[in-house]
Design a protein around this motif. Sequence first.
Motif, PDB file in Angstrom:
ATOM      1  N   LYS A 129     -23.946  49.694  11.417  1.00 31.65           N
ATOM      2  CA  LYS A 129     -24.511  49.642  12.955  1.00 31.65           C
ATOM      3  C   LYS A 129     -23.295  49.655  14.121  1.00 31.65           C
ATOM      4  N   VAL A 130     -22.335  49.070  13.378  1.00 34.72           N
ATOM      5  CA  VAL A 130     -21.005  48.571  14.445  1.00 34.72           C
ATOM      6  C   VAL A 130     -19.958  49.879  14.545  1.00 34.72           C
ATOM      7  N   LEU A 131     -20.562  51.252  13.399  1.00 30.65           N
ATOM      8  CA  LEU A 131     -19.782  52.359  13.263  1.00 30.65           C
ATOM      9  C   LEU A 131     -20.531  52.838  14.884  1.00 30.65           C
ATOM     10  N   LEU A 132     -22.312  52.517  14.644  1.00 31.93           N
ATOM     11  CA  LEU A 132     -22.724  54.588  15.361  1.00 31.93           C
ATOM     12  C   LEU A 132     -22.506  53.688  16.617  1.00 31.93           C
ATOM     13  N   ASP A 144     -26.593  58.397  -0.065  1.00 32.72           N
ATOM     14  CA  ASP A 144     -26.626  57.780  -1.556  1.00 32.72           C
ATOM     15  C   ASP A 144     -24.959  57.172  -1.621  1.00 32.72           C
ATOM     16  N   MET A 145     -24.561  57.991  -1.010  1.00 38.03           N
ATOM     17  CA  MET A 145     -22.863  58.127  -1.168  1.00 38.03           C
ATOM     18  C   MET A 145     -22.520  57.534   0.085  1.00 38.03           C
ATOM     19  N   LEU A 146     -22.755  57.847   1.236  1.00 35.30           N
ATOM     20  CA  LEU A 146     -22.602  56.915   2.064  1.00 35.30           C
ATOM     21  C   LEU A 146     -22.393  55.468   2.241  1.00 35.30           C
ATOM     22  N   LEU A 147     -24.023  55.217   1.426  1.00 38.61           N
ATOM     23  CA  LEU A 147     -24.194  53.774   1.386  1.00 38.61           C
ATOM     24  C   LEU A 147     -23.462  53.336  -0.097  1.00 38.61           C
ATOM     25  N   GLU A 148     -23.243  54.114  -0.518  1.00 38.71           N
ATOM     26  CA  GLU A 148     -21.956  53.310  -1.635  1.00 38.71           C
ATOM     27  C   GLU A 148     -20.630  52.599  -1.195  1.00 38.71           C
ATOM     28  N   ARG A 149     -20.678  53.159   0.068  1.00 42.20           N
ATOM     29  CA  ARG A 149     -19.183  53.002   0.403  1.00 42.20           C
ATOM     30  C   ARG A 149     -19.235  52.030   1.511  1.00 42.20           C
ATOM     31  N   ARG A 150     -20.626  51.918   1.968  1.00 36.55           N
ATOM     32  CA  ARG A 150     -19.998  51.165   2.912  1.00 36.55           C
ATOM     33  C   ARG A 150     -21.628  50.313   3.411  1.00 36.55           C
ATOM     34  N   SER A 151     -21.614  48.549   4.494  1.00 36.39           N
ATOM     35  CA  SER A 151     -23.039  48.063   3.868  1.00 36.39           C
ATOM     36  C   SER A 151     -23.920  48.862   5.938  1.00 36.39           C
ATOM     37  N   MET A 152     -25.113  48.649   5.414  1.00 34.58           N
ATOM     38  CA  MET A 152     -25.945  48.833   6.694  1.00 34.58           C
ATOM     39  C   MET A 152     -25.146  47.909   7.830  1.00 34.58           C
TER      40      MET A 152
END
Length: 117
Positions: A97-100, A85-93
Amino acid sequence: MADRALRGMTIGAKSMETEEGVEFAERMNVTFECQLGHVTTVPMSVEAEVPPTWECPECGQAASLRGEEEPETEAPKKAPRTHWDMLLERRSMDELKVLLEERLEMLRSGEIYRERM
């Protein structure tokens, strides 16, 4: 040393005092009933504040006072935030995906390596 040991009583299990002259508190029986129909009668002091619920000794559910309405339940508490939840507050999907993809490419090229367990 063995002949000086205390014999005949278990320590703390029994009292040598009698109930002579003791005035017990006036009591009343309070009856609780759970949703499954289990009835529990609890002796309480007349001066005690009777709780609205009691844990049923048979099923563990909350039993309410017999003859009274169900007690109001508290509003559901807000669920705790997870790391996701906290990660989704900082980054979009799309950013995730780009980071992955970047990390997977680094792993495949050997720039970072997996440790064997």
